[in-house]
Design a protein around this motif. Structure first.
Motif, PDB file in Angstrom:
ATOM      1  N   THR B 132       4.107  -1.626  -3.671  1.00  0.00           N
ATOM      2  CA  THR B 132       2.687  -1.782  -3.306  1.00  0.00           C
ATOM      3  C   THR B 132       2.012  -2.676  -4.347  1.00  0.00           C
ATOM      4  N   GLY B 133       2.826  -3.530  -4.954  1.00  0.00           N
ATOM      5  CA  GLY B 133       2.313  -4.471  -5.946  1.00  0.00           C
ATOM      6  C   GLY B 133       2.648  -5.894  -5.538  1.00  0.00           C
ATOM      7  N   SER B 134       3.354  -6.587  -6.430  1.00  0.00           N
ATOM      8  CA  SER B 134       3.591  -8.017  -6.196  1.00  0.00           C
ATOM      9  C   SER B 134       4.434  -8.293  -4.948  1.00  0.00           C
ATOM     10  N   LEU B 135       5.239  -7.335  -4.512  1.00  0.00           N
ATOM     11  CA  LEU B 135       6.094  -7.570  -3.334  1.00  0.00           C
ATOM     12  C   LEU B 135       5.599  -6.803  -2.098  1.00  0.00           C
ATOM     13  N   CYS B 136       4.349  -6.415  -2.114  1.00  0.00           N
ATOM     14  CA  CYS B 136       3.824  -5.671  -0.954  1.00  0.00           C
ATOM     15  C   CYS B 136       3.763  -6.591   0.270  1.00  0.00           C
ATOM     16  N   ASP B 392      -7.270  -4.121  -7.207  1.00  0.00           N
ATOM     17  CA  ASP B 392      -7.289  -5.478  -7.768  1.00  0.00           C
ATOM     18  C   ASP B 392      -6.300  -5.651  -8.921  1.00  0.00           C
ATOM     19  N   LYS B 393      -5.760  -4.531  -9.430  1.00  0.00           N
ATOM     20  CA  LYS B 393      -4.809  -4.640 -10.548  1.00  0.00           C
ATOM     21  C   LYS B 393      -3.351  -4.457 -10.116  1.00  0.00           C
ATOM     22  N   THR B 394      -3.114  -4.120  -8.854  1.00  0.00           N
ATOM     23  CA  THR B 394      -1.734  -3.876  -8.432  1.00  0.00           C
ATOM     24  C   THR B 394      -0.956  -5.175  -8.245  1.00  0.00           C
ATOM     25  N   GLY B 395      -1.681  -6.269  -8.039  1.00  0.00           N
ATOM     26  CA  GLY B 395      -1.006  -7.540  -7.780  1.00  0.00           C
ATOM     27  C   GLY B 395      -0.650  -7.712  -6.317  1.00  0.00           C
ATOM     28  N   CYS B 396      -1.091  -6.764  -5.491  1.00  0.00           N
ATOM     29  CA  CYS B 396      -0.760  -6.821  -4.060  1.00  0.00           C
ATOM     30  C   CYS B 396      -1.791  -7.682  -3.330  1.00  0.00           C
ATOM     31  N   LYS B 397      -1.272  -8.654  -2.597  1.00  0.00           N
ATOM     32  CA  LYS B 397      -2.168  -9.481  -1.766  1.00  0.00           C
ATOM     33  C   LYS B 397      -1.672  -9.423  -0.335  1.00  0.00           C
ATOM     34  N   LEU B 398      -2.402  -8.684   0.486  1.00  0.00           N
ATOM     35  CA  LEU B 398      -1.952  -8.514   1.889  1.00  0.00           C
ATOM     36  C   LEU B 398      -2.533  -9.611   2.780  1.00  0.00           C
TER      37      LEU B 398
END
Lengths: 287, 398
Positions: B132-136, B392-398
């Motif tokens: 649920t972060g950079s690879l979400c 905003d801190k997880t690095g997740c951009k959906l």
């Protein structure tokens, strides 16, 4: 890191080495005497560990298992040898590997069916449930007991093989089974007994290891991998080589855990590769 | 000898077979859900339990969005490559669009990418922050907490209770998940004035940890923190206790699977050890009462985390399908993103920004054997908290 810490690390390595020795001695004996590659060695170890678990559940202590489990492993080995493996003695090593590997998988799946896939705990016997403190060095009493058993096994095995009539017979059968047969000894029975004894040694290792590691269906594979490293590094079939190799690996692993923890396991194989590069027959092996 | 016409006819049937099969499956009008579980190989002990938990949930819920549910078991043998191939086959040959479960983060991350590419929906139990972060991705959801949450909800209440336990030594699995736990631990210690005095990395293949433990003892820490998972957690803890580390050091296991690990360790080893866990059967919530009742009735056992993880992913999928009222993937994703349900840990909500299920994580303390009320009452619950990185801190951009 202080010198004392490294000394403790080395002492711990001796302990690990003795555990590895007891794990591999049955394998090296079977190979040395019978030139038989036994991939089911880990299965004997695993079955015995599970037997120890069952006995501990039943009696409340694992101590009776130290006698009963090796006996059960010996019976398992004996039945395997009589029903299946004796037919493979004259086959190439590849066939022996395949057949014993299949036997190991059968044992593993049977244990999984009976006990499930989850690991089980085997409590340390009450009398060894503590630690021994030597200066600043802490060592579990049960590990010390296992090391003591390994030392006794090593001495008894050496005496039995080198100093008794039975040992002479075994060594002679390993050198030339046909000649031993012509002298009136039944080499078939000698091999059968040796195989059962090798199984019992694997079983003893399994029963001793159960309180240290717990039991789980894949434990035989791990044991087999270590046992083969020890046997190959020590020199195929060499009793003293196995002892030397087990100690070398144990000390390397323990010290590397302090110097380069991430590579401690890798260095077991690193040491093996380096030594085999200079001595392809292992530390005490004969070409 | 076959003639040319027979060969051509057979070839035509062969070419048409996948399409015919796909149509046949679709005509049965059931919702097929693919379950990625490792039933053989190193992770079989995890996969088997997750599989059972999911099956019990399927048996309980039976339908979703007005259609019968069908469980499609996919044994990935603990191999991410095989998991991807099975997923591709299920999508191509059976038209499956809904997937669940995993036995490790590597498998989940690989399958998530595949499911997203094919336009399906996937919910899993991966621990790695990247899920649920950079690879979400838009199509994937995660039920358990991330390592950030596990560390924060374990270490913070622990340090509050023991403010003098400043010196921490860690034994860490050298893989993404272990590193992620370690990084978060260092951050929390830095923030709370703790001191990280040393770490021993071990590999995925290690089974003998006495060397690492000797190094840890030599460092004289106040706390030994174990940052790994599965059977390696059991082995490290067992060996640390056998070396007497409980005498003058507190032991914290930030990520445990709870009951099944406690059963493998036994009460003597668990006593006095602090565990972080995603689930504990003793927590009284409506969702847990339901789950415990069904599991006890069907399996005659107390639910463990692994059984619950299988159940929870099924439950969340069923709830989302029911909310969407159809099997249309965009509608189901939308339903998932605003989903709130009575899960095993209480009221659980899906966060739309990163597709993380917001739920409690527990700090547990091993009880003395004499204080256990029944054979599965290994621990007391010290705290139950939600701590998640802000979106905003997880690095997740959906």
């Amino acid at each position: 890191m202080s010198t004392q810490v490294f000394i403790f690390g080395a002492l711990n390595g001796v302990g690990i080495g003795m555990i590895y020795f007891i794990l591999s001695i049955g394998l090296t004996m079977i190979f040395g005497l019978m030139q038989f590659v036994n991939f089911a060695h880990g299965a004997f170890y695993m079955v015995s560990a599970y037997a120890a678990f069952a006995i501990a559940q039943w009696t409340g202590s694992v101590l009776p298992a130290l006698l009963i489990s090796p006996l059960l492993a010996a019976i398992f080995a004996l039945v395997s040898e009589r029903v299946l493996l004796q037919r493979t003695y004259n086959l190439p090593h590849e066939a022996q590997i395949l057949i014993t590997f299949a036997l190991a998988i059968l044992a593993q799946e049977t244990v999984t069916m009976i006990f499930g896939t989850l690991g089980k705990n085997v409590p340390v016997p009450e009398m060894f449930n503590g630690v021994v403190i030597l200066g600043g060095f802490v060592y579990p009493s049960y590990r010390l007991f296992v090391v003591a058993v390994a030392v006794v096994v090593a001495v008894v095995m050496w005496l039995a093989i080198e100093r008794t009539r039975l040992g002479a017979m075994l060594r002679a059968a390993a050198e030339n089974a046909e000649m031993v047969g012509l002298l009136g000894f039944d080499s078939r029975k000698i091999f059968m007994g040796a195989f059962a004894f090798g199984g019992a040694l694997a079983g003893l290792a399994g029963a001793l290891a159960a309180p240290l590691r717990g039991v789980e269906p894949l434990m035989g594979r791990e044991a087999l991998a270590i046992a083969f490293v020890v046997v190959i590094l020590g020199g195929l079939g060499s009793f003293s080589g196995a002892l030397l190799a087990a100690l070398l690996i144990g000390i390397t692993q323990s010290l590397m855990s302090m110097i380069w923890p991430g590579g401690a396991h890798l260095m077991i194989y690193g040491v093996m590769t380096m030594i085999l590069a200079f001595r392809p027959t292992g530390l005490m092996g004969r070409s | 000898m076959r003639n040319r016409r027979e060969i051509l006819a057979a070839a035509a049937v062969g070419i048409a077979a996948p399409a015919l099969l796909r149509r046949a499956w679709a005509q049965q009008d059931a919702i097929e859900i693919g379950s990625l579980v490792s039933l053989s190989g190193t992770f079989a002990n995890i996969g088997e339990q997750v599989d059972i938990g999911s099956k019990v949930a399927f048996d309980y819920y039976k339908t979703a969005a007005g259609k019968p549910l069908r469980y499609v078991q996919m044994d990935d043998q603990g191999d991410p490559g095989r998991a991807v191939r099975l997923t591709q086959d299920a999508i191509r040959d059976r038209g499956i669009r809904f997937f669940m479960n995993c036995t490790n983060s590597a498998i989940a991350l690989a399958v998530a990418k595949e499911v997203a590419n094919s336009g399906g929906v996937y919910i899993n139990q991966a621990g790695a922050d990247e899920m649920t972060g950079s690879l979400c991705n838009k199509n994937t959801f995660r039920w358990p907490v991330a390592t950030y949450s596990a560390v924060n909800t374990t270490v913070r209440p622990f340090m509050k209770q023991f403010p003098d336990a400043k010196k921490w030594y860690t034994i860490t699995g050298q893989y993404v998940f272990g590193d992620s736990l370690l990084k978060n631990l260092k951050d929390v210690l830095g923030e709370l004035g703790g001191q990280h005095i040393g770490n021993s990395y071990h590999s995925l293949s290690d089974r003998e940890y006495s060397g690492f433990i000797t190094a840890a003892i030599a460092a004289q820490p106040d706390v030994l923190c174990i940052c790994n998972f599965g059977s390696q957690t059991i082995d490290v803890l067992r060996q640390a206790v056998s070396f007497g580390m409980k005498r003058n050091t507190k032991i914290v296991v930030v990520w445990s699977t709870g009951l099944d690990q406690f059963q493998s360790l036994g009460p003597d080893i668990c006593e006095g050890v602090y565990f972080g866990a995603n689930y504990w059967h003793g927590v009284d919530t409506p969702g847990n009462r339901l789950l415990s009742g069904v599991i006890k009735e069907k399996l005659k056992v107390t639910p463990s985390y692994l059984l619950t993880a299988g159940w929870a992913c099924t439950q969340a999928t069923v709830e989302a399908l029911n909310k969407a009222g159809s099997t249309d993937v965009p509608a189901v994703i939308k339903a998932f993103e605003t989903l709130s349900f009575e899960g095993p840990t209480g009221l659980e909500k899906v966060r739309a920004e990163d597709h993380q299920v917001l739920k409690d994580y527990y700090l547990l303390l091993g009880k003395p054997k004499a204080k256990m009320r029944d054979k599965d009452d290994y621990v007391e619950v010290l705290s139950a908290e939600k701590a998640f990185l802000s979106p905003d801190k997880t690095g997740c951009k959906l």
